[in-house]
Design a protein around this motif. Structure first.
Motif, mmCIF file in Angstrom:
data_model
loop_
_atom_site.group_PDB
_atom_site.id
_atom_site.type_symbol
_atom_site.label_atom_id
_atom_site.label_comp_id
_atom_site.label_asym_id
_atom_site.label_seq_id
_atom_site.Cartn_x
_atom_site.Cartn_y
_atom_site.Cartn_z
ATOM 1 N N PHE A 24 -28.183 -15.294 20.376
ATOM 2 C CA PHE A 24 -27.537 -15.435 19.068
ATOM 3 C C PHE A 24 -26.090 -14.970 19.176
ATOM 4 C CE2 PHE A 24 -27.426 -12.859 14.856
ATOM 5 C CZ PHE A 24 -26.774 -13.873 14.171
ATOM 6 N N GLU A 26 -23.005 -14.277 16.750
ATOM 7 C CA GLU A 26 -22.507 -14.162 15.377
ATOM 8 C C GLU A 26 -21.018 -13.810 15.416
ATOM 9 O OE1 GLU A 26 -24.686 -11.522 12.763
ATOM 10 O OE2 GLU A 26 -23.380 -12.014 11.062
ATOM 11 N N MET A 28 -19.232 -11.468 14.520
ATOM 12 C CA MET A 28 -19.459 -10.080 14.106
ATOM 13 C C MET A 28 -18.929 -9.187 15.210
ATOM 14 S SD MET A 28 -23.016 -8.030 13.409
ATOM 15 C CE MET A 28 -22.924 -6.256 13.084
ATOM 16 N N GLY A 70 -26.626 -15.103 11.083
ATOM 17 C CA GLY A 70 -26.239 -13.781 10.697
ATOM 18 C C GLY A 70 -25.657 -13.724 9.270
ATOM 19 N N ASN A 71 -25.502 -12.470 8.863
ATOM 20 C CA ASN A 71 -24.961 -12.226 7.530
ATOM 21 C C ASN A 71 -23.602 -12.915 7.343
ATOM 22 O OD1 ASN A 71 -27.217 -10.629 7.165
ATOM 23 N ND2 ASN A 71 -26.141 -8.702 7.524
ATOM 24 N N TRP A 96 -19.175 -8.118 7.058
ATOM 25 C CA TRP A 96 -18.903 -6.994 7.971
ATOM 26 C C TRP A 96 -17.559 -6.328 7.695
ATOM 27 C CZ3 TRP A 96 -23.368 -5.779 9.513
ATOM 28 C CH2 TRP A 96 -24.322 -6.766 9.796
ATOM 29 N N ASN A 171 -29.380 -17.588 6.102
ATOM 30 C CA ASN A 171 -29.768 -16.416 6.886
ATOM 31 C C ASN A 171 -30.250 -15.303 5.971
ATOM 32 O OD1 ASN A 171 -29.572 -14.626 9.425
ATOM 33 N ND2 ASN A 171 -28.315 -13.498 7.943
ATOM 34 N N GLU A 172 -31.419 -14.757 6.277
ATOM 35 C CA GLU A 172 -31.945 -13.576 5.572
ATOM 36 C C GLU A 172 -31.689 -13.632 4.060
ATOM 37 O OE1 GLU A 172 -30.704 -9.912 7.562
ATOM 38 O OE2 GLU A 172 -32.031 -10.361 9.250
ATOM 39 N N TRP A 177 -28.723 -7.315 0.690
ATOM 40 C CA TRP A 177 -27.412 -7.153 1.338
ATOM 41 C C TRP A 177 -26.737 -8.491 1.596
ATOM 42 C CZ3 TRP A 177 -32.159 -6.211 3.562
ATOM 43 C CH2 TRP A 177 -32.591 -7.147 4.509
ATOM 44 N N HIS A 241 -37.309 -12.070 11.414
ATOM 45 C CA HIS A 241 -36.384 -11.192 12.126
ATOM 46 C C HIS A 241 -37.040 -9.833 12.304
ATOM 47 C CE1 HIS A 241 -32.550 -13.529 10.639
ATOM 48 N NE2 HIS A 241 -33.355 -14.263 11.387
ATOM 49 N N TYR A 243 -36.219 -5.912 14.243
ATOM 50 C CA TYR A 243 -35.486 -4.988 15.111
ATOM 51 C C TYR A 243 -36.266 -3.684 15.224
ATOM 52 C CZ TYR A 243 -31.388 -8.045 14.550
ATOM 53 O OH TYR A 243 -30.516 -9.100 14.562
ATOM 54 N N GLU A 291 -34.025 -13.675 15.229
ATOM 55 C CA GLU A 291 -33.305 -12.421 15.525
ATOM 56 C C GLU A 291 -34.352 -11.383 15.895
ATOM 57 O OE1 GLU A 291 -30.381 -10.850 12.770
ATOM 58 O OE2 GLU A 291 -29.775 -12.875 12.190
ATOM 59 N N TRP A 295 -32.456 -2.156 18.136
ATOM 60 C CA TRP A 295 -31.183 -1.893 17.432
ATOM 61 C C TRP A 295 -31.303 -0.517 16.779
ATOM 62 C CZ3 TRP A 295 -29.316 -5.044 12.488
ATOM 63 C CH2 TRP A 295 -28.127 -4.481 12.006
ATOM 64 N N ALA A 347 -30.996 -11.003 19.585
ATOM 65 C CA ALA A 347 -29.771 -10.746 18.812
ATOM 66 C C ALA A 347 -29.121 -9.466 19.325
ATOM 67 C CB ALA A 347 -30.105 -10.600 17.326
ATOM 68 N N GLN A 348 -27.861 -9.595 19.749
ATOM 69 C CA GLN A 348 -27.047 -10.783 19.876
ATOM 70 C C GLN A 348 -26.743 -10.990 21.360
ATOM 71 O OE1 GLN A 348 -23.767 -10.599 17.037
ATOM 72 N NE2 GLN A 348 -25.149 -10.125 15.347
ATOM 73 N N ILE A 353 -25.179 -5.302 19.842
ATOM 74 C CA ILE A 353 -26.599 -5.141 20.243
ATOM 75 C C ILE A 353 -27.005 -6.225 21.257
ATOM 76 C CG2 ILE A 353 -27.531 -3.760 18.337
ATOM 77 C CD1 ILE A 353 -28.361 -6.359 16.895
HETATM 78 O O1 AHR Z 1 -27.673 -9.130 14.103
HETATM 79 C C1 AHR Z 1 -27.078 -8.300 13.151
HETATM 80 C C2 AHR Z 1 -27.473 -8.656 11.731
HETATM 81 O O2 AHR Z 1 -28.834 -8.362 11.548
HETATM 82 C C3 AHR Z 1 -27.367 -10.099 11.322
HETATM 83 O O3 AHR Z 1 -26.116 -10.452 10.895
HETATM 84 C C4 AHR Z 1 -28.333 -10.198 10.184
HETATM 85 O O4 AHR Z 1 -28.872 -11.476 10.046
HETATM 86 C C5 AHR Z 1 -29.361 -9.136 10.498
HETATM 87 O O5 AHR Z 1 -29.571 -8.309 9.400
#
Ligand code: AHR
Length: 498
Positions: A24, A26, A28, A70-71, A96, A171-172, A177, A241, A243, A291, A295, A347-348, A353
């Motif tokens: 992934f 992003e 970011m 991603g966000n 971000w 995404n999400e 958030w 997703h 983590y 994802e 993390w 991710a990512q 991460i």
């Molecule tokens: O990978 C970091 C973030 O984690 C992504 O932007 C989001 O989709 C998730 O909350």
């Protein structure tokens, strides 16, 4: 300790979909800028992409790469990222609290991804935008020419369509958030109408609808049910997703993170099949774990505490041996569910991460987690065999009683080789693994590679990039259809049976 497994080519789970080894990218932190892309870097190619990072991505082996968030994607205006670079606007990235210069966009990313051996997966913005922007982007990316958006692509220098086959519907969207967060009903309607319009532009695409951001979401389960009831005919996959991080000194629970992922996957499969049954549908919805990773979210200050900056250092987690063993074990979980999990994205990819790290103007290197991922992606191709380990277990605070051994096997029907992936979760004791191979009489030797270390906290850094690498263990001979290997304490292992 002793555990045993029986391998039999007749007990097939499913063929491995290579897309399960995706990652992934992003917009970011430093994933794109000073990660994959850094025009001033000594290794930069004519397009500004770092060759040292590209080489590591090829070695990692990611057949698909999800992009651009991603966000981030929930506030993204894709048109900002195409055309002459000098005309591209700098925008506030609200996800971000960063500055987005748009020097990389869909054209550069799709071209770069193919160059490193990966198919791009594109996400559309269903936070601040909707049907119109999504269908225009599909037209821009995939329509051959002769229309508003496809001709814009052509005039930007990309005569051939990018042919992006797999698309994520936001995404999400279940997360408060998320920019433009929606209720399940709101999202379900928008996703369905967006999916239909995107398919009208290009009927050959496949679509991923958003499931839950994690299993602890208050809407988990009902979100998937509501969304799938509405979108069942229009989509192919539902996302999840997940983590993981060690909480306090509870390493025993952390090492069993894959048990949690197993339960998450199985709950989503059950929800998909419930909607299938009650809706009298024929097709099955499969899963995209788009994802997943280790993390250390507890260390992240929160986006509200960030300054508006270009390519800031965000969540550059440095992975230990323990983290790498957990990553290897999470891959085992994805493989065990190969009948329903068709897509996975670590991710990512770089810096954020990520298995690959890079310094601006400096080196690129492999984190500890790079190794189990690269080896699983390279050798975990073929058909997953059902293995039912028998052996001891231990008690965890987070997941209850869990087996010490985590294992799966992949049969390469072309070469006849079988690769066994195995994790010893015991932190102090080796595990003797007995493998019954009587149904695979052609196999004679097991080549053994293991990742473990006397210091489970050891990491790879710019100064010492190869501090942690997998090591070759002595080969074992198969005798009377059986073999026995010793798995070191707290280790990830790969046995190549040939
Ligand atoms: O990978 C970091 C973030 O984690 C992504 O932007 C989001 O989709 C998730 O909350």
């Amino acid at each position: 300790h002793h555990s045993s497994v029986t391998l039999d080519p007749a007990f097939r789970v499913a063929a491995v979909d290579p897309r399960v080894y995706g990652s992934f990218v992003e917009h970011m932190g430093r994933c794109v800028y000073t990660g994959i892309y850094e025009p001033g870097h000594g290794s930069a190619d004519a397009h500004g992409f770092r060759a040292d990072v590209a080489d590591l991505v090829r070695e990692l082996g990611t057949p698909v790469l999800r992009y651009p968030g991603g966000n981030f994607v929930s506030g993204y205006t894709w048109e900002d990222g195409v055309g002459p670079r000098e005309n591209r606007p700098t925008r506030l990235d609200l996800a971000w609290r960063s500055l987005e210069t748009n020097q990389v966009g869909v054209d550069e990313f799709a071209t770069w991804a193919r160059g490193v051996g990966s198919e791009p997966i594109m996400a559309v913005n269903l936070g601040t935008r909707g049907v119109d922007a999504a269908r225009s982007l599909v037209e821009y990316a995939n329509h051959p020419g002769g229309t508003r958006w496809s001709d814009l692509r052509r005039s930007n220098g990309f005569a051939d369509p990018h042919g992006i086959k797999l698309w994520c519907l936001g995404n999400e969207m279940d997360g408060p958030w998320q920019i433009g967060h929606k209720t399940a009903d709101e999202y379900a309607r928008l996703a369905n109408e967006t999916a239909k319009a995107m398919r009208r532009v290009d009927p050959s695409i496949e679509l991923v609808v958003c499931g839950s951001s994690n299993i602890r979401m208050p809407t988990f389960g009902t979100w998937e049910e509501t969304v799938l009831r509405e979108t069942y005919d229009a989509v192919d996959y539902v996302s999840l997703h997940s983590y993981y991080e060690q909480r306090g000194d509870d390493r025993g629970s952390f090492l069993a993170s894959a048990v949690d992922l197993d339960r998450f996957i199985e709950a989503v499969v059950a929800t998909c099949d419930h909607v299938r049954a009650t809706g009298r549908h024929r097709k099955r919805i499969n899963l995209s774990v788009d994802e997943w990773n280790v993390w250390y979210q507890a260390r992240f200050p929160g986006e509200e505490n960030l300054d508006w900056a270009e390519a800031p250092r965000l969540i550059e987690d440095e992975y230990s041996v323990v983290d790498a063993v957990v990553v290897g074990s999470l891959l085992i979980s994805l493989l065990k569910h190969a009948d329903r999990v068709k897509i996975g994205c670590l991710a990512q990819l770089v810096n954020v991460i990520a298995p690959i790290r890079s310094e601006p103007g400096g080196p690129a290197w492999r984190q500890t987690s790079f190794h189990p991922f690269a080896l699983t992606s390279r050798h975990g191709r073929g058909t997953v065999l059902r293995v039912e380990p028998i052996g001891p277990s231990y008690e965890t605070a987070e997941h209850g009683e869990v087996p010490i051994l985590d294992a799966t096997a992949v049969h390469d029907e072309e070469t006849g080789a079988v690769t066994l992936f195995a994790v010893n979760r015991d932190q102090y004791e080796p595990l003797t693994l007995d493998v019954d191979l009587r149904s695979l009489p052609g196999l004679a030797t097991a080549g053994h590679v293991a990742l473990f270390d006397a210091d489970p906290e050891a990491t790879n850094t710019a100064a010492n990039p190869d501090r942690v690498t997998p090591t070759r263990q002595p080969d074992t001979k198969v005798a009377d259809g059986r073999l026995s290997v010793r798995l070191p304490p707290l280790s990830w292992n790969m046995l190549r049976l040939t």
